[in-house]
Design an enzyme around this catalytic site. Structure first.
Site, mmCIF file in Angstrom:
data_model
loop_
_atom_site.group_PDB
_atom_site.id
_atom_site.type_symbol
_atom_site.label_atom_id
_atom_site.label_comp_id
_atom_site.label_asym_id
_atom_site.label_seq_id
_atom_site.Cartn_x
_atom_site.Cartn_y
_atom_site.Cartn_z
ATOM 1 N N PHE A 71 0.787 -1.228 0.000
ATOM 2 C CA PHE A 71 0.000 0.000 0.000
ATOM 3 C C PHE A 71 0.824 1.285 0.000
ATOM 4 O O PHE A 71 0.408 2.302 0.588
ATOM 5 C CB PHE A 71 -0.971 0.010 1.196
ATOM 6 N N CYS A 72 1.972 1.291 -0.661
ATOM 7 C CA CYS A 72 2.841 2.471 -0.712
ATOM 8 C C CYS A 72 3.139 2.997 0.685
ATOM 9 O O CYS A 72 3.279 4.212 0.912
ATOM 10 C CB CYS A 72 2.225 3.579 -1.572
ATOM 11 N N ALA A 73 3.227 2.072 1.631
ATOM 12 C CA ALA A 73 3.610 2.405 3.008
ATOM 13 C C ALA A 73 4.447 1.244 3.515
ATOM 14 O O ALA A 73 4.153 0.644 4.554
ATOM 15 C CB ALA A 73 2.374 2.622 3.873
#
Length: 490
Positions: free
Chosen positions: A412-414
Site C-alpha cells: 500500500f505504498c507504506a
C-alpha cells in the site's frame, strides 16, 4: 460579463445543469446511521462476470486508492464541459467564464478547509505533487521530522533536506511524546540556535485507517518552533478538516480520493515559504514579466500568489471537480457521513472478528471506541488484514473473481509501516501471487478493504460473507501467477 459562476460546485449560469438532487437530499439525518442512504456515485450499477458463472454488481471496496466519482461531481462537470475554455488572460467569453470557475474553485476549497485569511490554495496534480512542491519550497536549512508510518507520498519527498525519521508509535499519546522528544533533542544538540523545522504527519493511516492526533502534534510542533503539514489524503474524504481548528500550517489532499476524478490535488496553507521559494515549475502563468537584459540574459518577475507554483495550462476540469466534491460533502453533512461510515466500520470489524484466521492490522490497538458504540471515531473506513493459510494476493484475487469484490493487496505504498505490522507474519513465497522478496527477507503483503460515502451496506455484507466462505471452504477456482499478480487459471 453578464453571467459568471459563483462559489463553484454549481454549473455556470450560462450552462444550466441537469436536475440533480442536492447531496443533502440523499443523506438525510437520522438517528440510525443504517438508514442514511449512500451518496450516489458512478459505477454503482456496473456488473462484472464471475469465474464461477453469471454476473454480479461490482462491490468497489478500494476507496483508499481511488474513490468513485460522485454523480453530483460528474453532472456538474458535464454541464460545464461545453463551455470549457482557456484559463487566465483570454479575452473570449468562455475563457473568462472558465477563469472565474477556476478561481472560484479556489475559494470553495479554502472554505472547505477552513483556511486562515492570507492562506494560499495551490492546485497540483495530487497529494504526492503537493508534498513535493512543499519540499521544494522549504528553506535550505530546514530540518524535517516524519514518522516511518507515513505513506510514501509524505515519507519520500524530503531527500534534499535533513530528515529525522521517527519510529512507529503504538499509541496516539506515544506519537506526541516521540515528536516532542525529537524536537527537544534538536534544540539541545544545537549550541548556537537552530533553523526552521517542518513536521509531516498523516491525518488517517492509509493502511489501518486509524486517526492520528493531529491537533496535539501541531501543538507540540509549534511549541518547539516547528511548522507542520498534514497529509489529509485519507482524512478529507471521511472527516471535516479545519486548518484553523487543527492549527496546521499546510494541508495536502488529492481529488481522486475525494470523489473527484481528473487528476488534481491541493496544497493549502501559509504563503510565506511558498512566496519565497523558486517556482515549482518555470513557465507561463507563474511569471508576471519576462524581459531580456542588455547582457543577453533574461530577467523574470514571478507571481507571489498561488499562480507562482501553477505554471502551464491548469487542469480546470480537475479543479472544478474538487470544488464540486467539496460542496457536495459539505451539503451532505459530515455528521451524517461519519455516523454512517462508522456503522459500516463496525459491521466489517465485527464480521472479521468472527473469523479466528483473520488478523486485522492495527498500530494503536483494536479496542478503540467507535461512533457506533457512543465513542468518538478513531478510524476511517480503511481496514487491512491477513488471513492465516492464505497469501494475501491469492485471497484478494478470489474475492474479485468469485464474488465481484474489488479490494487491494500488497504494501500500500507504506512499506515501512506494513513491514512493521507484519514483521512476525511471513507468508509462503511459493503461493499464487506472492510478491518477490529479497534474499533473507520474508514475503509480506496484506489485504486492504476501504469504503466511504458511496458504499451501500450490501457491499460490506457481501465482503464479510465472502471472507467467511473462503476461509471455511477455500477458493472454488484454481489460480496462477501472471506478471506478479494472482489471476484465475484458464
Amino acid at each position: 460579463m453578464s453571467a459568471r459562476p459563483n462559489a463553484v460546485a454549481t454549473a455556470p449560469a450560462v450552462a444550466p445543469a441537469p436536475a440533480v438532487a442536492p447531496a443533502s437530499a440523499v443523506a438525510p439525518a437520522d438517528s440510525d446511521p443504517a438508514c442514511a442512504a449512500p451518496l450516489p456515485v458512478l459505477g454503482r450499477d456496473v456488473t462484472v462476470p464471475l469465474v464461477t458463472g453469471g454476473e454480479v454488481t461490482y462491490a468497489a471496496l478500494d476507496y483508499a486508492a481511488s474513490a468513485p466519482a460522485l454523480q453530483r461531481v460528474w453532472d456538474d462537470v458535464a454541464a460545464y464541459a461545453p463551455y470549457y475554455g482557456s484559463v487566465h488572460r483570454g479575452a473570449g467569453y468562455l475563457s473568462q467564464l472558465s477563469t472565474d470557475l477556476f478561481e472560484n474553485s479556489r475559494v470553495t476549497v479554502a472554505e472547505f478547509l477552513d483556511c486562515r485569511p492570507g492562506d494560499q490554495v495551490v492546485f497540483t496534480r495530487s497529494t504526492t505533487d503537493s508534498l513535493n512542491l512543499l519540499a521544494a519550497a522549504i528553506p535550505a536549512d530546514c530540518e524535517v521530522f516524519v514518522f516511518e508510518t507515513e505513506h510514501h507520498a509524505s515519507l519520500l519527498p524530503w531527500s534534499d533536506a535533513r530528515v529525522t525519521y521517527l519510529n512507529a508509535p503504538r499509541t496516539p499519546a506515544e506519537a506526541v511524546r516521540t515528536l516532542e522528544r525529537a524536537l527537544a533533542d534538536r534544540a539541545e544538540s544545537t549550541q548556537e540556535g537552530y533553523g526552521p523545522a517542518l513536521v509531516c504527519v498523516t491525518g488517517a493511516s492509509n493502511v489501518t485507517g486509524e486517526l492520528w492526533p493531529v491537533k496535539e502534534l501541531a501543538a507540540a510542533a509549534h511549541a518547539h518552533g516547528a511548522r507542520i503539514v498534514l497529509d489529509a489524503a485519507q482524512l478529507a474524504p471521511h472527516h471535516p478538516v479545519s486548518v484553523q481548528e487543527l492549527d496546521v500550517d499546510w494541508v495536502a489532499f488529492s481529488g481522486h480520493k475525494l470523489y473527484a476524478p481528473f487528476g488534481s490535488g491541493v496544497l493549502a496553507g501559509r504563503a510565506d515559504w511558498l512566496q519565497d521559494a523558486e517556482p515549482y515549475l518555470a513557465g507561463g502563468g507563474a511569471s508576471r514579466k519576462v524581459a531580456r537584459r542588455a547582457d543577453g540574459g533574461v530577467d523574470v518577475d514571478w507571481h507571489t500568489t498561488a499562480a507562482r507554483h501553477e505554471a502551464g495550462s491548469p487542469n480546470v476540469i480537475g479543479v472544478y471537480s474538487i470544488a464540486s466534491a467539496c460542496k457536495a460533502l459539505t451539503e451532505a453533512g459530515f455528521d451524517n457521513l461519519v455516523a454512517r461510515e462508522q456503522h459500516l466500520v463496525a459491521k466489517v470489524r465485527a464480521g472479521l472478528a468472527e473469523v479466528p484466521e483473520v488478523k486485522v492490522l492495527s498500530l494503536f490497538g483494536d479496542d478503540s471506541p467507535s461512533r457506533s458504540t457512543g465513542g468518538t471515531p478513531t478510524r476511517v473506513g480503511v481496514i487491512s488484514f491477513v488471513v492465516e493459510g492464505w497469501n494475501s494476493s491469492h485471497f484478494a484475487a478470489a474475492l474479485s473473481a468469485e464474488y465481484g469484490i474489488g479490494v487491494r493487496d500488497g504494501l500500500f505504498c507504506a512499506h515501512p509501516l506494513v513491514r512493521t505490522l507484519l514483521g512476525s507474519d511471513p507468508q509462503d513465497p511459493g503461493e499464487c501471487g506472492a510478491p518477490e522478496a529479497g534474499p533473507g527477507e520474508a514475503s509480506l503483503n496484506a489485504i486492504r478493504v476501504s469504503f466511504g460515502a458511496g458504499t451501500p451496506d450490501e457491499h460490506v455484507e457481501r465482503f464479510v460473507r465472502a471472507v467467511k466462505e473462503l476461509v471455511r471452504e477455500g477458493a472454488k477456482w484454481n489460480y496462477r501467477t501472471e506478471d506478479g499478480r494472482c489471476v484465475p487459471a484458464v
